[in-house]
Enzyme design. Structure first.
Site, PDB file in Angstrom:
ATOM      1  N   CYS A  16       0.865  -1.184   0.000  1.00 11.80           N
ATOM      2  CA  CYS A  16       0.000   0.000   0.000  1.00 11.80           C
ATOM      3  C   CYS A  16       0.903   1.236   0.000  1.00 11.80           C
ATOM      4  O   CYS A  16       2.131   1.122   0.131  1.00 11.80           O
ATOM      5  CB  CYS A  16      -0.864  -0.006   1.260  1.00 11.80           C
ATOM      6  SG  CYS A  16       0.165   0.011   2.744  1.00 11.80           S
ATOM      7  N   HIS A 128      -0.940  -4.285  19.607  1.00  9.79           N
ATOM      8  CA  HIS A 128      -0.500  -3.886  18.267  1.00  9.79           C
ATOM      9  C   HIS A 128       0.134  -2.493  18.371  1.00  9.79           C
ATOM     10  O   HIS A 128      -0.383  -1.614  19.070  1.00  9.79           O
ATOM     11  CB  HIS A 128      -1.674  -3.879  17.289  1.00  9.79           C
ATOM     12  CG  HIS A 128      -1.245  -3.730  15.862  1.00  9.79           C
ATOM     13  ND1 HIS A 128      -0.906  -2.506  15.324  1.00  9.79           N
ATOM     14  CD2 HIS A 128      -1.073  -4.633  14.877  1.00  9.79           C
ATOM     15  CE1 HIS A 128      -0.561  -2.677  14.057  1.00  9.79           C
ATOM     16  NE2 HIS A 128      -0.649  -3.968  13.764  1.00  9.79           N
ATOM     17  N   GLU A 130       0.248   0.001  16.421  1.00 14.53           N
ATOM     18  CA  GLU A 130      -0.593   1.135  16.027  1.00 14.53           C
ATOM     19  C   GLU A 130      -1.529   1.519  17.173  1.00 14.53           C
ATOM     20  O   GLU A 130      -1.734   2.710  17.451  1.00 14.53           O
ATOM     21  CB  GLU A 130      -1.395   0.785  14.770  1.00 14.53           C
ATOM     22  CG  GLU A 130      -2.215   1.966  14.279  1.00 14.53           C
ATOM     23  CD  GLU A 130      -3.111   1.615  13.109  1.00 14.53           C
ATOM     24  OE1 GLU A 130      -2.697   0.838  12.235  1.00 14.53           O
ATOM     25  OE2 GLU A 130      -4.246   2.136  13.089  1.00 14.53           O
ATOM     26  N   SER A 226       1.329  -9.521  10.800  1.00 10.96           N
ATOM     27  CA  SER A 226       0.699  -8.517   9.945  1.00 10.96           C
ATOM     28  C   SER A 226      -0.812  -8.596  10.127  1.00 10.96           C
ATOM     29  O   SER A 226      -1.459  -9.546   9.671  1.00 10.96           O
ATOM     30  CB  SER A 226       1.077  -8.773   8.482  1.00 10.96           C
ATOM     31  OG  SER A 226       0.161  -8.129   7.626  1.00 10.96           O
TER      32      SER A 226
END
Ligand code: SF4
Length: 318
Positions: A16, A128, A130, A226
């Site tokens: 991406c 995670h 993020e 992922s």
């Protein structure tokens, strides 16, 4: 008569805009500053990408105390909390922030809601990077909601001042279910200004759904850590694939998965270079399957400029 075998490869798949930018950031940083360049956490969640950058002189660390004073450190695409920026400054580190701009957007939403005294329910996965980075923007105001079943246990001070945000790489369908349940509990739930699940996550999930409907087996190329790759396996199974497995590369394919299988679908997560997908397609051909046909859902054209601090140093070198 034996049934005809087929291989369909989904598009969009793989890199991406945020991953592309993050990987190029480390490559250019190595060019400009010379090795070693430190990278906090995996720059993107793909083992092959990390190993390739290590071979070029990047050193991956878990925390900043592993980075020698005065060194250059790149922050990964998943983003970091303000505390990490402050620590880097205190340690005298030169930082290059490769946080995906779509993750930064979620950080800004969190800060804005927190500034308005709104409690934020962050839908995402504990641990995670993020989620840790976003939570760090307003730890007093953010509660994590991992599954639709967590909604009943949510406790807020004012049910009329509650907003939801999400990690960028979740399952679109499961998140919609969580939001529906949140809205049942909090009818005045405030929506984010725009969808936090990013365009790349959504496109890859839609594309895998399309191929899963007519696949006996869907192989997803992507690393175990992922998030968006793991979601693709779940989405493929929900969409009707008889079986679906995630592999880091072709060597992880178990030949028994192909027994009795006529139609194979292949895709990859947003942090996966396409040569790994090609390796899977080559392996399938070696096992008697035909060349793959691409099934494209949509075109993607988004690109992001490199981090401004790196662009400045690149200009200075010219
Ligand atoms: S998956 Fe989405 S949010 Fe994550 S790096 Fe890629 S574009 Fe950015």
């Amino acid at each position: 008569m034996p049934e005809t075998k087929s291989v369909v490869v989904a598009a969009p798949r793989g890199y991406c805009a945020g991953v592309d930018r993050a990987v190029i950031t480390v490559e250019r940083a190595l060019d400009v500053y010379g090795p070693p360049v430190y990278v906090r956490k995996q720059i993107v969640h793909n083992r092959h990408v990390v190993e390739d950058l290590e071979a070029r002189g990047a050193i991956f660390v878990e925390e900043l105390d592993e980075v020698p004073t005065g060194s250059t450190v790149v922050f990964s695409a998943h983003g970091v909390s303000p505390a990490v920026h402050a620590e880097a400054e205190a340690r005298g580190l030169k930082t290059i922030d490769a946080t995906c701009p779509l993750v930064t957007k979620v950080h800004h939403e969190a800060k804005r809601f927190a500034g308005q005294g709104v409690q934020i329910l962050l839908i995402g996965h504990a641990g995670h990077e993020e989620v840790e980075g976003t939570t760090g923007e307003a730890p007093e105001h953010i509660q994590l909601v991992q599954h639709p079943s967590d909604v009943d246990g949510v406790d807020v001070a004012d049910p009329d001042k509650v907003a939801w945000l999400t990690q960028t790489t979740l399952s679109v369908d499961e998140t919609a279910e969580t939001v529906t349940r949140l809205r049942e509990r909090f009818p005045n739930l405030i929506d984010p200004p725009s969808d936090d699940i990013c365009y790349a996550t959504q496109n890859r999930q839609q594309a895998v759904k399309q191929i899963a409907r007519h696949s006996d087996l869907v192989i997803v190329v992507g690393s175990q850590n992922s998030s968006n790759s793991v979601r693709l396996v779940e989405v493929a199974l929900e969409a009707g694939a008889k079986a679906s497995y995630r592999v880091d590369n072709a060597s992880e394919i178990d030949p028994s998965w192909l027994v009795g299988v006529n139609s194979v679908g292949v895709t990859s997560g947003a942090s996966v270079p396409d040569d790994l997908v090609q390796g899977v397609l080559d392996y399938l051909q070696s096992q008697g399957f035909p060349a793959a046909v691409e099934e494209r859902l949509t075109e993607e054209s988004l690109t992001f400029a490199l981090p401004p601090e790196l662009r400045k140093d690149l200009r200075a070198r010219r």
